[in-house]
Design a protein around this motif. Structure first.
Motif, short mmCIF file in Angstrom:
data_model
loop_
_atom_site.label_atom_id
_atom_site.label_comp_id
_atom_site.label_asym_id
_atom_site.label_seq_id
_atom_site.Cartn_x
_atom_site.Cartn_y
_atom_site.Cartn_z
N TRP A 72 2.77 -12.30 38.02
CA TRP A 72 3.40 -11.70 38.35
C TRP A 72 3.78 -12.02 40.00
O TRP A 72 4.50 -11.35 40.90
CB TRP A 72 2.28 -10.17 39.58
CG TRP A 72 1.58 -9.75 38.24
CD1 TRP A 72 0.43 -10.37 37.73
CD2 TRP A 72 1.82 -8.98 37.43
NE1 TRP A 72 -0.63 -9.84 37.20
CE2 TRP A 72 0.52 -8.99 36.56
CE3 TRP A 72 3.16 -7.96 36.74
CZ2 TRP A 72 0.57 -8.43 35.12
CZ3 TRP A 72 2.47 -7.54 35.85
CH2 TRP A 72 1.21 -7.60 35.32
N ARG A 88 1.96 -9.03 45.91
CA ARG A 88 2.64 -8.46 45.98
C ARG A 88 2.29 -6.75 46.34
O ARG A 88 3.12 -6.16 46.65
CB ARG A 88 2.61 -7.83 43.97
CG ARG A 88 3.52 -9.05 43.40
CD ARG A 88 4.52 -9.06 43.54
NE ARG A 88 5.22 -10.35 42.96
CZ ARG A 88 6.61 -10.42 43.34
NH1 ARG A 88 7.60 -10.05 44.20
NH2 ARG A 88 6.86 -11.65 42.96
N TRP A 137 4.92 -0.82 36.16
CA TRP A 137 4.71 -1.86 38.31
C TRP A 137 6.01 -2.26 38.44
O TRP A 137 7.19 -2.47 38.88
CB TRP A 137 4.00 -2.69 37.63
CG TRP A 137 4.11 -4.10 38.68
CD1 TRP A 137 4.86 -4.91 38.35
CD2 TRP A 137 3.84 -3.72 40.05
NE1 TRP A 137 5.27 -6.43 39.57
CE2 TRP A 137 4.13 -5.20 40.52
CE3 TRP A 137 3.36 -3.22 40.90
CZ2 TRP A 137 4.43 -5.80 42.25
CZ3 TRP A 137 3.23 -3.72 42.75
CH2 TRP A 137 3.91 -4.52 42.75
N LEU A 195 8.40 -10.59 35.96
CA LEU A 195 8.76 -10.44 34.71
C LEU A 195 9.78 -10.87 33.39
O LEU A 195 8.91 -11.09 32.63
CB LEU A 195 8.73 -8.19 34.92
CG LEU A 195 7.62 -8.24 35.57
CD1 LEU A 195 7.84 -6.64 36.31
CD2 LEU A 195 6.10 -8.11 35.61
N GLN A 204 5.12 -8.13 29.52
CA GLN A 204 6.36 -8.40 31.36
C GLN A 204 7.51 -7.63 30.97
O GLN A 204 8.59 -7.35 31.87
CB GLN A 204 5.97 -9.41 31.65
CG GLN A 204 4.14 -8.99 32.12
CD GLN A 204 4.12 -9.75 33.21
OE1 GLN A 204 3.97 -11.90 32.34
NE2 GLN A 204 3.58 -10.10 34.79
#
Lengths: 271, 320
Positions: A271, B70, B124, B178, B185
């Motif tokens: 991420w 994050r 997200w 992503l 993603q």
């Protein structure tokens, strides 16, 4: 594209990787077990406090509670990272891919936010505990734990001050605020005892303060605050909750479900 | 006494005009035309409300952020927005409006805030798209405001812009990660960009020929560039960034015009913009209810703090 149409605003190069306390030290199995306990405490509390951001009684408290959550998250990341050096796992593997019974947080940290009074009462107890803990741990013979504790204690001093000031305000404010903080302390007090229980880890691992040795200094601080706020010490029975061995309150499951949902839906993603 | 026919107000107005003309700052104690004061109160309080309401779409993901790094960045960002709201409310207070009044106007639905925050954040990737597109558009709008003629506003904007630049960067980084991640993603990133692209272009306001207040604000040097100029600048900034991300721009008609040396954009759906503005966005009711709820739930805490402060100061007086 001509020079005139070049955007005058560009993305500045900001280093986003908040540096972890990467000492290059590898934790022993006992250091890792200990780091997980106190790291999970902070992680679970940070996770809960994050909820307040955009919901606090005033903007200043959105900022203050957000700050505390961020500090605690930072402490948790350092501790989980350190524990991970022994376990061959990253901080995220530990946070997102352990199940409930693998967490080592104490029940106090799992107690719900409740109203602002409950958040403050919980914060008073957790910060009084963490302050004494980190103060002593900063002198530890484990350089990994001592380093993290020395950094964290300065921030926890502020968290404690925040909780003390609000306890005084709520106790000395209106009738309603006084009864709310009284009730919140009664509801929170039973979970203090767990923090002071020694177990087998402490029999063999002397680089961390014995929980039982923290009882007196923590209780002294709490009694001083109660005295100044003219509040009685709650006469509640102690909970026998035992998060340090993976037996958790029913609150932890939903907390983890929410925290882990996205990471677990994409287990191979970064991420 | 002077025998000229100039009234005191005319002299004050002339001094004010001269300050504006000379690119000097107007400060809280300076005389200013009532309309200038009102325009600023409206603009600064709307801006403050936008920061505060704008916390919600992102706060929605704090508890579910997919990594601890994050989560930390997102918490810091939403917290910055509360801080921006505070500086801006303070700047507005220097013009003679109380923070309580502004809060009331907001929760009673009488004040405006940026319509963009009435869109939901279902995934997200919306955290990336908001940072990159919404904060990116905000920066284009706000950098010129650092030179706004009203001192406290300009100075608040300097500080805010520094932090916004970090916000945009983190949004871009989320999307980059992503876009280079798993197929799911990447799709999540593209979907979020598709949803936020057009609303972010609408953030600059209606086209110049339909923007009634712009001319006066430009004359007062509150506003420095027209809506269309800023929008153009923003799109110019995005084009190379779309390439870097490897995502498609949702505007299929976007073309570089050699003659005008500008980007020709596709049609913006202004009906949608005005619809959201009128309250028909996805989340208008939810955003206000969230703020109202926080305010009402916190009433007893604020009352306690006020009462405690009153008792403390009474005690001090008794001692003195």
């Amino acid at each position: 594209m001509s020079a005139e149409t070049e955007p005058s605003v560009t993305v500045t190069d900001v280093e986003l990787d908040a540096e972890l306390t990467s000492t290059g030290l590898v934790a022993s199995a006992d250091e890792a077990e200990y780091a997980l306990r106190i790291g999970d405490d902070s992680l679970i509390l940070a996770q809960q406090l994050g909820w307040w951001i955009s919901r606090a009684p005033e903007l200043e408290e959105d900022l203050a509670l957000g700050n505390i959550a961020l500090d605690l998250l930072g402490h948790a990341r350092n501790l989980l990272h350190f524990a991970g050096t022994a376990l061959g796992k990253t901080e995220d593997e530990l946070a997102y891919f352990r199940d409930e019974h693998e967490f080592r947080s104490a029940w106090l940290f799992e107690q719900p936010n409740g109203d602002f009074g409950h958040t403050i009462a919980r914060g008073l107890l957790t910060s009084a505990f963490q302050f004494e803990l980190y103060t002593q741990l900063a002198e530890s013979s484990s350089p990994g734990l001592a380093g993290i504790a020395a950094k964290s204690v300065k921030e926890v001093a502020y968290h404690r001050d925040h909780a003390v000031q609000w306890t005084l305000r709520l106790a000395g404010g209106t009738d309603e605020s006084r009864s709310r903080i009284e009730r919140a302390l009664i509801n929170t007090w039973p979970y203090l005892d767990e923090l002071f229980r020694d177990d087998e880890l402490h029999e063999r691992f002397d680089a961390a303060p014995r929980p039982s040795a923290l009882r007196e200094p923590v209780m002294n601080v709490l009694r001083q605050v109660l005295a100044e706020a003219e509040l009685d010490e709650p006469k509640t029975s102690e909970s026998s909750g035992d998060g340090r061995h993976g037996h958790h309150s029913t609150y932890l499951g939903p907390i983890l479900a929410e925290m882990q949902v996205l990471a677990r839906r994409h287990p191979d993603a970064s991420w | 006494m002077s025998t000229t026919v100039t009234s005191p107000d005319d002299e004050l107005q002339a001094d004010f005009d001269a300050l504006i003309e000379a690119e000097q700052r107007i400060e809280p104690r300076d005389w200013m035309p009532e309309a200038y004061r009102k325009t600023l109160i409206r603009q600064i309080s709307q801006h403050a409300h936008s920061e505060i309401i704008g916390m919600q779409p992102e706060a929605n993901w704090i508890t579910r952020a997919p990594s601890l790094k994050r989560k930390a960045i997102l918490m810091a960002k939403v917290q910055d927005e509360a801080g921006h709201g505070l500086y801006l409310y303070s700047a507005a207070q220097t013009l003679g409006i109380a923070r309580d009044t502004m809060t009331e106007q907001l929760i009673e639905g009488r004040a405006r805030y940026s319509s963009i925050f009435n869109y939901p954040t279902p995934t997200w990737a919306d955290m990336g798209a908001i940072g990159w597109l919404v904060d990116g558009a905000a920066i284009c709008n706000q950098v010129p405001l650092c030179r706004a003629s009203y001192g406290p506003y300009g100075r608040a904007m300097v500080r805010i812009c520094k932090e916004e630049s970090f916000h945009q960067r983190q949004g871009f980084e989320i999307l980059l990660e992503l876009a280079n991640g798993t197929p799911e993603q990447k799709q999540m990133a593209q979907d979020a960009v598709n949803r936020w692209y057009w609303p972010s272009l609408q953030m600059f306001g209606p086209p110049d020929d339909e923007s009634p207040n712009s001319a006066q604000s430009m004359a007062w040097k509150i506003k420095r560039f027209s809506n269309d100029e800023l929008r153009q600048r923003f799109v110019g900034m995005l084009v190379p960034q779309f390439e870097a991300l490897g995502l498609e721009c949702p505007d299929k008609d976007l073309r570089w015009n050699e003659e005008t040396e500008q980007w020709d954009m596709g049609e913006i759906d202004w009906d949608e913009f005005f619809d959201v503005l009128k309250g028909h966005g996805h989340c208008n009711a939810q955003r206000l209810q969230h703020r109202r709820q926080a305010h009402e739930d916190g009433a007893w805490v604020r009352e306690a703090a006020a009462e405690y402060a009153r008792k403390q100061s009474a005690q001090l007086k008794a001692v003195a």
